[in-house]
Write a protein that holds these residues in place. Structure first.
Motif, PDB file in Angstrom:
ATOM      1  N   GLN A  40       0.836  -1.195   0.000  1.00 14.93           N
ATOM      2  CA  GLN A  40       0.000   0.000   0.000  1.00 14.93           C
ATOM      3  C   GLN A  40       0.874   1.249   0.000  1.00 14.93           C
ATOM      4  OE1 GLN A  40      -3.738  -0.541   2.609  1.00 14.93           O
ATOM      5  NE2 GLN A  40      -2.266  -1.908   3.568  1.00 14.93           N
ATOM      6  N   ASP A  43      -0.479   8.620   1.801  1.00 11.21           N
ATOM      7  CA  ASP A  43      -0.126  10.028   1.884  1.00 11.21           C
ATOM      8  C   ASP A  43      -0.332  10.455   3.335  1.00 11.21           C
ATOM      9  OD1 ASP A  43       0.230  12.733   1.781  1.00 11.21           O
ATOM     10  OD2 ASP A  43      -1.165  13.094   0.141  1.00 11.21           O
ATOM     11  N   ARG A  82      -3.507   5.666  -0.676  1.00 10.74           N
ATOM     12  CA  ARG A  82      -3.606   6.253  -2.015  1.00 10.74           C
ATOM     13  C   ARG A  82      -3.700   5.160  -3.071  1.00 10.74           C
ATOM     14  NH1 ARG A  82       0.231  11.099  -4.141  1.00 10.74           N
ATOM     15  NH2 ARG A  82      -1.131  12.234  -2.703  1.00 10.74           N
ATOM     16  N   GLN A  83      -3.016   4.047  -2.847  1.00  6.49           N
ATOM     17  CA  GLN A  83      -3.094   2.925  -3.788  1.00  6.49           C
ATOM     18  C   GLN A  83      -2.834   1.619  -3.049  1.00  6.49           C
ATOM     19  OE1 GLN A  83      -1.821   3.663  -7.662  1.00  6.49           O
ATOM     20  NE2 GLN A  83      -1.364   1.548  -8.219  1.00  6.49           N
ATOM     21  N   TRP A 117       6.650  -0.232 -10.117  1.00  7.42           N
ATOM     22  CA  TRP A 117       5.580   0.762 -10.034  1.00  7.42           C
ATOM     23  C   TRP A 117       6.025   2.016 -10.754  1.00  7.42           C
ATOM     24  CZ3 TRP A 117       1.812   0.761  -5.527  1.00  7.42           C
ATOM     25  CH2 TRP A 117       1.798  -0.484  -4.870  1.00  7.42           C
ATOM     26  N   GLY A 123      -1.866  11.090  -9.171  1.00  7.01           N
ATOM     27  CA  GLY A 123      -1.263  10.600  -7.937  1.00  7.01           C
ATOM     28  C   GLY A 123      -1.353   9.099  -7.764  1.00  7.01           C
ATOM     29  N   LYS A 124      -1.473   8.361  -8.872  1.00  5.75           N
ATOM     30  CA  LYS A 124      -1.551   6.900  -8.834  1.00  5.75           C
ATOM     31  C   LYS A 124      -0.297   6.293  -9.460  1.00  5.75           C
ATOM     32  CE  LYS A 124      -5.753   6.532  -7.099  1.00  5.75           C
ATOM     33  NZ  LYS A 124      -6.023   5.841  -5.811  1.00  5.75           N
ATOM     34  N   TRP A 125      -0.264   4.956  -9.474  1.00  6.95           N
ATOM     35  CA  TRP A 125       0.851   4.225 -10.069  1.00  6.95           C
ATOM     36  C   TRP A 125       0.336   3.149 -11.006  1.00  6.95           C
ATOM     37  CZ3 TRP A 125       0.888   6.463  -5.431  1.00  6.95           C
ATOM     38  CH2 TRP A 125       2.025   7.186  -5.054  1.00  6.95           C
TER      39      TRP A 125
END
Length: 219
Positions: A40, A43, A82-83, A117, A123-125
């Protein structure tokens, strides 16, 4: 004299935490490897801001703080990551942010696989769970990005080997070398002399490698 107080902000995490790493370019962005097999990215900027405010308040009041020499704790906060990446087949420990390319991350697991990644919009991967880097014959214990080359990282494994990878080529490592006679658990790439790599193994041995002459042994 008032005793020092360590201020703490706690975030709830599902299951045990195997490893955490802060992004060097943005330290509030934190990746965690869980024993549930999930990686995970968080932020934690609000938590850091709160810590800064608590510290400032403590200093303004003469450093009295709370707790008299202990950590000032707060209840664990539920924060949405965030992911979340569930593409690893087993849990792992290998985790490293690139010091050269902001947001680039590699993660390795106990099923011998490494995933890259790539930072994406919003703001993602982007993580391709169907195309891992495969080169080890046992669990991947640690990974380290090159401190100078944006596309190069190293991995070490319980198969007693270190692999050097060019992330543009997933099929096989650029170099694979046996470095110990036991599981290789940890590694560190020298940030000042980037031709030097340190490795440590289960048998208690610690070795320093000059990558300019790396690969002369068995591999």
């Amino acid at each position: 004299l008032n005793k020092p107080v360590m201020q703490v902000q706690t975030v709830a995490h599902h299951g045990g935490v195997n490893r955490v790493r802060c992004m060097p370019q943005r330290p509030a962005i934190v990746a965690s490897w869980g024993d549930s097999g999930v990686v995970q990215v968080w932020d934690l900027a609000p938590q850091l801001a709160t810590l800064m405010q608590l510290t400032a308040d403590s200093m303004a009041s003469g450093g009295a703080g709370v707790g008299g020499g202990n950590a000032s704790s707060a209840a664990a906060q539920r924060v949405a990551p965030r992911q979340v990446f569930t593409g690893h087949k087993e849990e792992g420990y290998a985790l490293d942010w690139s010091p050269v390319v902001e947001g680039r991350l590699v993660t390795g697991d106990n099923a011998n696989s490494i995933h890259l990644w790539e930072p994406a919009e919003g703001g993602k991967w982007a993580v391709d769970k169907n195309a891992p880097f495969k080169g080890h014959d046992s669990s991947v214990e640690d990974v380290q990005w090159s401190p100078a080359e944006k596309d190069v990282f190293a991995s070490c494994s319980a198969d007693q080997h270190v692999c050097i990878w060019d992330c543009r080529t997933r099929g096989k490592p650029a170099l694979k070398v046996k470095v110990h006679d036991a599981d290789v658990n940890v590694m560190s790439w020298n940030r000042m002399a980037n031709c030097m790599l340190a490795t440590g193994a289960d048998d208690g041995s610690l070795r320093i490698w000059d990558l300019r002459n790396f690969g002369g042994g068995s591999g």
